[in-house]
Write an enzyme that holds these catalytic residues in place. Sequence first.
Site, PDB file in Angstrom:
ATOM      1  N   SER A  10       0.827  -1.202   0.000  1.00 15.45           N
ATOM      2  CA  SER A  10       0.000   0.000   0.000  1.00 15.45           C
ATOM      3  C   SER A  10       0.869   1.264   0.000  1.00 15.45           C
ATOM      4  O   SER A  10       0.355   2.349  -0.251  1.00 15.45           O
ATOM      5  CB  SER A  10      -0.906  -0.010   1.224  1.00 15.45           C
ATOM      6  OG  SER A  10      -0.121  -0.126   2.397  1.00 15.45           O
ATOM      7  N   CYS A  50       2.324  -6.769   1.656  1.00 22.65           N
ATOM      8  CA  CYS A  50       1.419  -5.971   2.484  1.00 22.65           C
ATOM      9  C   CYS A  50       0.547  -6.976   3.212  1.00 22.65           C
ATOM     10  O   CYS A  50      -0.083  -7.829   2.575  1.00 22.65           O
ATOM     11  CB  CYS A  50       0.572  -5.073   1.581  1.00 22.65           C
ATOM     12  SG  CYS A  50      -0.756  -4.195   2.431  1.00 22.65           S
ATOM     13  N   GLU A  93       5.799   6.647   9.290  1.00 26.69           N
ATOM     14  CA  GLU A  93       5.870   7.543   8.125  1.00 26.69           C
ATOM     15  C   GLU A  93       6.382   8.923   8.510  1.00 26.69           C
ATOM     16  O   GLU A  93       6.956   9.629   7.682  1.00 26.69           O
ATOM     17  CB  GLU A  93       4.506   7.610   7.436  1.00 26.69           C
ATOM     18  CG  GLU A  93       4.105   6.214   6.983  1.00 26.69           C
ATOM     19  CD  GLU A  93       3.381   6.144   5.671  1.00 26.69           C
ATOM     20  OE1 GLU A  93       2.783   7.144   5.273  1.00 26.69           O
ATOM     21  OE2 GLU A  93       3.426   5.055   5.059  1.00 26.69           O
ATOM     22  N   CYS A 150       2.354  -6.231  10.143  1.00 27.23           N
ATOM     23  CA  CYS A 150       2.124  -5.103   9.243  1.00 27.23           C
ATOM     24  C   CYS A 150       3.512  -4.701   8.762  1.00 27.23           C
ATOM     25  O   CYS A 150       4.467  -4.668   9.557  1.00 27.23           O
ATOM     26  CB  CYS A 150       1.471  -3.956  10.004  1.00 27.23           C
ATOM     27  SG  CYS A 150       1.490  -2.388   9.130  1.00 27.23           S
TER      28      CYS A 150
HETATM   29  N1  DGL Z   1       1.156  -2.168   4.381  1.00 21.18           N
HETATM   30  C1  DGL Z   1       0.061  -2.308   5.312  1.00 21.18           C
HETATM   31  C2  DGL Z   1       0.113  -3.691   5.957  1.00 21.18           C
HETATM   32  O1  DGL Z   1       1.118  -4.364   5.941  1.00 21.18           O
HETATM   33  C3  DGL Z   1       0.094  -1.233   6.388  1.00 21.18           C
HETATM   34  C4  DGL Z   1      -0.276   0.134   5.904  1.00 21.18           C
HETATM   35  C5  DGL Z   1      -1.717   0.249   5.461  1.00 21.18           C
HETATM   36  O2  DGL Z   1      -2.634   0.269   6.294  1.00 21.18           O
HETATM   37  O3  DGL Z   1      -1.915   0.274   4.261  1.00 21.18           O
HETATM   38  O4  DGL Z   1      -0.880  -4.140   6.488  1.00 21.18           O
END
Ligand code: DGL
Length: 277
Positions: free
Chosen positions: A15, A77, A156, A188
């Site tokens: 994402s 992700c 971030e 995550c």
């Molecule tokens: N990349 C997302 C994950 O690993 C975290 C960031 C988002 O909420 O998009 O779940």
Amino acid sequence: MGDTDKNSPIGVFDSGVGGLTVVKELMEQLPKERIIYYGDTARVPYGNKSRETVIRYSREIAGFLCEQNVKAIVVACNTASALALDELNKSVEVPIIGVVKPGARAAADVSKKGKIGVIATRATVNSGIYEAYLKGKKPEIEVFAKACPLFVPLVEEGLTDDPITDSIIHMYLDELLEKGIDSLVLGCTHYPLLKDSIARVVGENVTLVNPAFETARSFKMLLEEKGLLSEGKEGQESENRNMFYVSDSPDQFRSFAGNVLSIGIGAEDVKVKAFAG
Ligand code: DGL
């Protein structure tokens, strides 16, 4: 899909910037592979979106990566892996893996007491996918899952080592520690960037599990199995360079990527590719 062979690039998507923690592992474990990364920086976060939306976004990105003739895809992700991997498996012709299953497997192996904490986005936690995989592996395992939505903006904003971050980690994790967990899945892709602060708060009796490492290992085995390991040159030779696509500002992404991956990323290495909705 066009023609792909073992020297075609691999596709990796997230994402946003979090999937770079998976890219880092891929670069270490598969140094000969050329990576095409897509970070959906305009539409991040996925973690509070519906299953339908995450599936739609993931399909668009996987389609774009296939247009670039990738030979295989890593869904870097957790949220997209949790909500969209099954759908992608039906529509994508190249081999594809996510980060959840390898992460769950590593946690099940590492936990001695069978009390495992999982921290992730709301969407991943609500999907119950880690719990399902962990209990599928060892039914006696107890899983304590907790959504930690503030961790993504902290990363971030570069607040990976800050007293504010420590108190937010306490706010989320104290209740898991009270349950007696002995391992904690960083479910995550942003969370490994908070590893040092999380380790400080949870102490040495809790093993942190980073699904990125296990995912790169599983992906390497998948490529081997399919006869798709690259024979190309190692590293960042110009003809074997990684490419990064984002759906929003390339500059911010480039500096973040440079910090996470500890390599210089040139302006020409990051391109914008946005989707309509
Ligand atoms: N990349 C997302 C994950 O690993 C975290 C960031 C988002 O909420 O998009 O779940």
